[in-house]
Design a protein around this motif. Sequence first.
Motif, PDB file in Angstrom:
ATOM      1  N   SER A 205      33.553  33.829  39.328  1.00  0.00           N
ATOM      2  CA  SER A 205      33.530  32.651  38.464  1.00  0.00           C
ATOM      3  C   SER A 205      32.153  32.475  37.841  1.00  0.00           C
ATOM      4  CB  SER A 205      33.903  31.405  39.273  1.00  0.00           C
ATOM      5  OG  SER A 205      33.852  30.249  38.473  1.00  0.00           O
TER       6      SER A 205
ATOM      7  N   THR B 236      24.208  30.093  44.113  1.00  0.00           N
ATOM      8  CA  THR B 236      25.529  29.490  43.972  1.00  0.00           C
ATOM      9  C   THR B 236      25.694  28.462  45.077  1.00  0.00           C
ATOM     10  OG1 THR B 236      26.619  31.156  45.346  1.00  0.00           O
ATOM     11  CG2 THR B 236      26.503  31.580  42.976  1.00  0.00           C
TER      12      THR B 236
ATOM     13  N   TYR C  63      30.380  25.645  42.416  1.00  0.00           N
ATOM     14  CA  TYR C  63      31.820  25.866  42.573  1.00  0.00           C
ATOM     15  C   TYR C  63      32.464  24.608  43.183  1.00  0.00           C
ATOM     16  CZ  TYR C  63      31.339  31.032  42.162  1.00  0.00           C
ATOM     17  OH  TYR C  63      31.106  32.313  41.736  1.00  0.00           O
TER      18      TYR C  63
ATOM     19  N   THR D 183      33.489  24.625  36.504  1.00  0.00           N
ATOM     20  CA  THR D 183      32.297  25.209  37.104  1.00  0.00           C
ATOM     21  C   THR D 183      31.085  24.711  36.330  1.00  0.00           C
ATOM     22  OG1 THR D 183      33.522  27.200  37.741  1.00  0.00           O
ATOM     23  CG2 THR D 183      31.121  27.368  37.702  1.00  0.00           C
TER      24      THR D 183
END
Length: 519
Positions: free
Chosen positions: A113, A131, A161, A220
């Motif tokens: 993603s 992330t 996320y 996102t």
Amino acid sequence: MSGVLNLVSVGPGFGDLIVPRAVAALEGSEVIVAYELYLRWIAPWIEGKEIHSPPLTQERERALLAISKARAGQRVSLISSGDIGIYAMAALAFDEMREDDTYEVNVVPGITSANACASLLGSPLSHDFATLSLSDLLCPWEWIENRARHIAQADLACVMYNVQSAGRQEGVYRVLQLMLESKAPHTLCGVVKNAYRPGQEVGIHRLDELPALKFDMLTTLVIGNRFTQRKRGFIFTPRGYNDWKTPEGAPAIAAASPDAMPDDAIWVFSGTSDGNALAAQLAAGQGGKVVVSAATEYGGALALKDCPGVAVWAGRQGVEARRQALKNSHAKVLLDATHPYASAMSKQLVGLARELKIPYLRYERASEFAPGDGELCASAGQAGERAIALGQRIFLATGSKDLATFLALPGACDKQWFVRLTAEPDFIERALALGVPRERICAMQGPFSADFNRALWRDWRIDCVVTKDSGAPGGYRAKAQAARELGIPLLVVERPRADYPLVATDPEQVLRQLEAWRA
């Protein structure tokens, strides 16, 4: 015969983004285990195979099912979107395996993603990045906040996320506030929904605009760093290595470095004309032991002009830089003379003063709102909703910060919005990026007279004005007078409520308090 367990990544959702090794694994498998949505992406390669699709919430059951089939000697593909090894099914599969299992395991990587969203935005992850999942189902929320805080302090680019769900609405806004404590408010960010899937939406925003937006589990967030730039409708972060220059639009002023600040000085956090005037007055009576901290290059330039002889520290600094500067210079007093609507900054300064045991004083310009001026609104969003109900050609005298809030409201696209901004390229670029036509932007430095407001609003045929209770230095009374003379509804965004430890509303009160502390 020993079975095979393929842990297969099928990317963000388009068949042409599935890697050839994944296709080969699918074609060579007898059994497919996947969430039903993923089956649509891989349909050409799984016809006639044994397919199992437990629902979305049964991730562990899917992993156990795939393992049981592989133990039985079958060739199995367990499917995940993105990359199966990143916030996905591979970890569950390894968790459920036994050391004495004999089936073959193949992990097939895919487009994550983060990769997919970054490609739609440009190249925001070209240097170090992190992330962060905002789901607290498998990770304590305190850990998430702690990691977010450190990511922000390191000024890493970041991909978030699992941003928001029906049962988890507020966490993302808490994380964004943590980011704003250390990252500059103008940091460029991306908001991507349904990357490479039907309903794809891609937007570029400043970091301080994100708290006004709504998200979901299909969204996102990509947060840039201080070097992230905009070009041709994209954002990118330069690789830099040994030749990173100060990015365009970042503060070039550091009239004094934090290490060169005078010891035992009064630190005035300003950026307003009345704050600078107060700093100059204090410097005249404090033997030059005054530091003015301004948040922007323009604010620093004004401070250098308005406060001769004082040390000026200008730039979009984070909380850690402020902490170290105050601590290393042994600041004597923290005087918060920031704008009445800079509540996040004031909250940060109160916290720093308490932590470092520095006396804190809030200098708050007096309110000039009177009930006969117009309608007082609790927030920019409420003012925008009222403006949409009352007017067609709406003038925003609220600056650049809340533009995204106004223009994202239901019905906003049916109205014509006119804005007045400080003539800084970053502010003008933001208005243009949000869709405000050039001919509806007035880029000038205020405050403005009632005559100027009246002439501008008459020529633009304005039928509703939104402003803030900015007091005399912000030209509030001139705006109220012009609106009344033209018969235009005036909507006034109420000042944010803040719990200041100590407040002074005029320079004499400030001087008396400083004298009391000195005694």
